[in-house]
Design a protein around this motif. Structure first.
Motif, PDB file in Angstrom:
ATOM      1  N   PHE A   1       0.849  -1.186   0.000  1.00 53.20           N
ATOM      2  CA  PHE A   1       0.000   0.000   0.000  1.00 53.20           C
ATOM      3  C   PHE A   1       0.883   1.234   0.000  1.00 53.20           C
ATOM      4  N   GLU A   2       0.370   2.312  -0.614  1.00 54.00           N
ATOM      5  CA  GLU A   2       1.103   3.573  -0.685  1.00 54.00           C
ATOM      6  C   GLU A   2       0.129   4.735  -0.550  1.00 54.00           C
ATOM      7  N   VAL A   3       0.523   5.765   0.194  1.00 53.52           N
ATOM      8  CA  VAL A   3      -0.235   7.014   0.277  1.00 53.52           C
ATOM      9  C   VAL A   3       0.608   8.095  -0.378  1.00 53.52           C
ATOM     10  N   ASP A   4       0.075   8.725  -1.428  1.00 55.87           N
ATOM     11  CA  ASP A   4       0.790   9.757  -2.170  1.00 55.87           C
ATOM     12  C   ASP A   4      -0.239  10.721  -2.777  1.00 55.87           C
ATOM     13  N   PRO A   5      -0.215  11.994  -2.371  1.00 55.71           N
ATOM     14  CA  PRO A   5       0.685  12.589  -1.374  1.00 55.71           C
ATOM     15  C   PRO A   5       0.219  12.248   0.032  1.00 55.71           C
ATOM     16  N   ALA A   6       1.124  12.376   0.990  1.00 53.05           N
ATOM     17  CA  ALA A   6       0.803  12.090   2.384  1.00 53.05           C
ATOM     18  C   ALA A   6       1.124  13.303   3.244  1.00 53.05           C
ATOM     19  N   LEU A   7       0.373  13.460   4.322  1.00 53.06           N
ATOM     20  CA  LEU A   7       0.575  14.540   5.263  1.00 53.06           C
ATOM     21  C   LEU A   7       1.003  13.985   6.618  1.00 53.06           C
ATOM     22  N   ASN A   8       1.422  14.879   7.499  1.00 52.41           N
ATOM     23  CA  ASN A   8       1.887  14.472   8.812  1.00 52.41           C
ATOM     24  C   ASN A   8       0.832  13.691   9.593  1.00 52.41           C
ATOM     25  N   SER A   9      -0.441  13.934   9.318  1.00 53.37           N
ATOM     26  CA  SER A   9      -1.517  13.240  10.019  1.00 53.37           C
ATOM     27  C   SER A   9      -1.778  11.842   9.473  1.00 53.37           C
ATOM     28  N   ASP A  10      -1.193  11.500   8.336  1.00 56.09           N
ATOM     29  CA  ASP A  10      -1.403  10.180   7.731  1.00 56.09           C
ATOM     30  C   ASP A  10      -0.513   9.131   8.376  1.00 56.09           C
ATOM     31  N   PHE A  11      -0.999   7.915   8.418  1.00 60.93           N
ATOM     32  CA  PHE A  11      -0.169   6.785   8.833  1.00 60.93           C
ATOM     33  C   PHE A  11      -0.764   5.495   8.293  1.00 60.93           C
ATOM     34  N   LEU A  12       0.041   4.452   8.275  1.00 55.61           N
ATOM     35  CA  LEU A  12      -0.369   3.130   7.820  1.00 55.61           C
ATOM     36  C   LEU A  12      -0.054   2.114   8.906  1.00 55.61           C
ATOM     37  N   LEU A  13      -0.903   1.084   9.021  1.00 57.54           N
ATOM     38  CA  LEU A  13      -0.681  -0.004   9.964  1.00 57.54           C
ATOM     39  C   LEU A  13      -0.722  -1.335   9.212  1.00 57.54           C
ATOM     40  N   PRO A  14       0.375  -1.696   8.527  1.00 55.30           N
ATOM     41  CA  PRO A  14       0.373  -2.980   7.823  1.00 55.30           C
ATOM     42  C   PRO A  14       0.242  -4.142   8.797  1.00 55.30           C
ATOM     43  N   ASN A  15      -0.563  -5.132   8.442  1.00 53.60           N
ATOM     44  CA  ASN A  15      -0.770  -6.292   9.310  1.00 53.60           C
ATOM     45  C   ASN A  15      -1.300  -7.438   8.469  1.00 53.60           C
ATOM     46  N   ALA A  16      -0.545  -8.492   8.347  1.00 52.04           N
ATOM     47  CA  ALA A  16      -0.994  -9.698   7.648  1.00 52.04           C
ATOM     48  C   ALA A  16      -0.617 -10.894   8.497  1.00 52.04           C
ATOM     49  N   THR A  17      -1.606 -11.660   8.917  1.00 54.85           N
ATOM     50  CA  THR A  17      -1.389 -12.824   9.757  1.00 54.85           C
ATOM     51  C   THR A  17      -2.019 -14.033   9.090  1.00 54.85           C
ATOM     52  N   VAL A  18      -1.227 -15.077   8.895  1.00 51.10           N
ATOM     53  CA  VAL A  18      -1.705 -16.267   8.214  1.00 51.10           C
ATOM     54  C   VAL A  18      -1.491 -17.468   9.117  1.00 51.10           C
ATOM     55  N   GLY A  19      -2.550 -18.184   9.428  1.00 47.58           N
ATOM     56  CA  GLY A  19      -2.458 -19.414  10.198  1.00 47.58           C
ATOM     57  C   GLY A  19      -3.119 -20.549   9.439  1.00 47.58           C
ATOM     58  N   PRO A  20      -2.359 -21.288   8.643  1.00 46.01           N
ATOM     59  CA  PRO A  20      -2.971 -22.365   7.859  1.00 46.01           C
ATOM     60  C   PRO A  20      -3.580 -23.456   8.726  1.00 46.01           C
ATOM     61  N   ASP A  21      -3.125 -23.577   9.986  1.00 43.91           N
ATOM     62  CA  ASP A  21      -3.771 -24.467  10.938  1.00 43.91           C
ATOM     63  C   ASP A  21      -3.496 -23.937  12.342  1.00 43.91           C
ATOM     64  N   ALA A  22      -3.906 -24.668  13.350  1.00 41.67           N
ATOM     65  CA  ALA A  22      -3.880 -24.152  14.714  1.00 41.67           C
ATOM     66  C   ALA A  22      -2.483 -24.044  15.310  1.00 41.67           C
ATOM     67  N   THR A  23      -1.484 -24.665  14.710  1.00 45.25           N
ATOM     68  CA  THR A  23      -0.153 -24.704  15.327  1.00 45.25           C
ATOM     69  C   THR A  23       0.940 -24.093  14.458  1.00 45.25           C
ATOM     70  N   HIS A  24       0.571 -23.377  13.402  1.00 47.82           N
ATOM     71  CA  HIS A  24       1.562 -22.772  12.525  1.00 47.82           C
ATOM     72  C   HIS A  24       1.136 -21.343  12.193  1.00 47.82           C
ATOM     73  N   ILE A  25       2.141 -20.465  12.045  1.00 48.16           N
ATOM     74  CA  ILE A  25       1.829 -19.053  11.838  1.00 48.16           C
ATOM     75  C   ILE A  25       2.903 -18.379  10.998  1.00 48.16           C
ATOM     76  N   SER A  26       2.498 -17.412  10.185  1.00 47.86           N
ATOM     77  CA  SER A  26       3.401 -16.516   9.479  1.00 47.86           C
ATOM     78  C   SER A  26       2.769 -15.134   9.557  1.00 47.86           C
ATOM     79  N   ALA A  27       3.483 -14.148  10.151  1.00 46.12           N
ATOM     80  CA  ALA A  27       2.840 -12.884  10.462  1.00 46.12           C
ATOM     81  C   ALA A  27       3.789 -11.714  10.265  1.00 46.12           C
ATOM     82  N   ILE A  28       3.222 -10.572   9.847  1.00 44.01           N
ATOM     83  CA  ILE A  28       3.947  -9.312   9.758  1.00 44.01           C
ATOM     84  C   ILE A  28       3.043  -8.214  10.305  1.00 44.01           C
TER      85      ILE A  28
END
Length: 312
Positions: A46-73
C-alpha cells in the motif's frame, strides 16, 4: 524451500529501498510464505501519495494455515517513525518434513525538504535504532533487519545512500552489516548487538550528518525485517521500536549551527522535535509469541490499513 526463492524474498522484504517513491509519501510492502499451504502466501502492498503528517499506515498480515503454525507481519508507517515486525513458527509436520516458512515487511517514508537560510551544509538528525531477534538455533534459519537512508536532488538523482543492518543466520551469532555506512558511521559505532533472552537485542542512537548542496531535496527512510526457518521452528525479527527520527538542525561546513536556518517539509512533519526514546512501535515487546497466542490475538484480522486525512 528453494534457496534462490528464499534469497529473493529476503532481499525484497528487507531492502525496501525508496527508489521511485514520490515526495511526501508513505509505503509498505510485505510477504508471507507458508510452503505446502498456498493459502498462506500473501503480498500486501500500500502507498499514500501525497501524504501529510496526520497520515499513517498499519500494515498487518497474519496467516495461520492451521492451529499450530503461523506466518505474520505487522508494523507502523508515519513521518519520522517506522516499525517492522516479522514472525514465523510452528510445530514439526512429520508427514511433510522440511517445510519452510517466511515472513518479511518493508516500510518507508519519503518527504520533500526545503532548507531556509542555507543552500549547502549538513542536515543533522537524531536517529534511534532498536529491536530484538529470537529464533531456533538451527541450520537454515534466518532473522534480518535493515535500516536505509537515501536523499534525492530536485532532479531526482540519488545524492546520498547509506544503511545499517543486523543479520542472524543459521547457528552463527547475530552481527551488524553496514553498507555505504559513511553517513551512518556514528550510528553504526553506537549500535550494539548483545545476547538477550535467548536471542539478540540491537540498540543504537546517534546524530547523523546528511550533506546537501541545494536547498530543495527529498529524503527517504526505509526499515525492513525478514525471517525464515524450516518447520518446526520459531524465528522473529521485532523492530517495532525503530525507527525514530528528530532533532533536526542545519549546520555549516564547520559543523556549527547556522543562525536562523530552518527546514520545512512537504508533509508538514516537524523533524526538529526531539526523538522520543522508546515511543515508537506497534507493540514490540521483544518476546516471541507462541503460534496459538498469535492465532487467538490476531487470527482472522488479515491486512489492516488505517489512513486519516488522505487528501490535503
Amino acid at each position: 524451500m528453494n534457496r534462490q526463492k528464499m534469497s529473493v524474498w529476503l532481499a525484497a522484504a528487507v531492502l525496501l529501498m525508496p527508489l521511485g517513491l514520490p515526495a511526501s509519501s508513505l509505503r509498505y510492502s510485505g510477504q508471507t510464505r507458508t510452503e505446502g499451504y498456498a493459502a498462506g502466501d500473501t503480498d500486501p502492498f500500500f502507498e499514500v501519495d501525497p501524504a501529510l503528517n496526520s497520515d499513517f499506515l498499519l500494515p498487518n498480515a497474519t496467516v495461520g494455515p492451521d492451529a499450530t503454525h503461523i506466518s505474520a507481519i505487522t508494523g507502523h508507517v508515519s513521518f519520522g517513525r517506522l516499525s517492522s515486525y516479522s514472525h514465523v513458527g510452528g510445530a514439526e509436520i512429520i508427514a511433510t518434513p522440511d517445510l519452510g516458512y517466511f515472513a518479511g515487511l518493508g516500510v518507508a517514508f519519503t518527504d520533500s525538504v526545503t532548507i531556509h537560510g542555507a543552500s549547502t551544509g549538513f542536515l543533522s538528525l537524531d536517529i534511534s535504532f532498536d529491536g530484538q531477534m529470537t529464533k531456533s538455533n538451527e541450520a537454515d534459519s534466518i532473522a534480518r533487519a535493515n535500516l536505509n537512508l537515501m536523499t534525492f536532488s530536485s532532479l531526482g538523482l540519488v545524492t546520498n545512500s547509506t544503511g545499517i543492518g543486523v543479520n542472524w543466520i543459521n547457528q552463527t551469532a547475530a552481527v551488524l552489516a553496514p553498507h555505504n555506512a559513511d553517513i551512518f558511521s556514528d550510528l553504526w559505532a553506537a549500535t550494539t548487538v548483545t545476547p538477550n533472552g535467548g536471542g539478540y537485542r540491537t540498540q543504537g542512537q546517534a546524530t547523523v550528518l546528511i550533506p546537501f548542496v541545494e536547498s530543495n531535496f527529498d529524503i527517504s527512510f526505509s526499515l525492513g525485517t525478514a525471517v525464515f526457518c524450516h518447520i518446526g521452528c520459531v524465528s522473529t525479527s521485532d523492530f517495532a521500536n525503530t525507527l525514530l527520527v528528530g532533532g533536526a538542525r542545519i549546520l555549516d561546513a564547520s559543523m556549527v549551527e547556522i543562525p536562523g536556518a530552518f527546514l520545512t517539509t512537504g508533509s508538514g512533519h516537524d523533524y526538529a522535535a526531539a526523538v522520543n526514546e522508546g515511543g515508537g512501535g506497534g507493540g514490540g515487546s521483544g518476546e516471541v509469541p507462541e503460534p496459538g497466542t498469535w492465532m487467538m490475538a490476531v487470527g482472522g484480522i488479515g491486512m489492516i490499513v488505517w489512513r486519516k486525512n488522505r487528501r490535503r
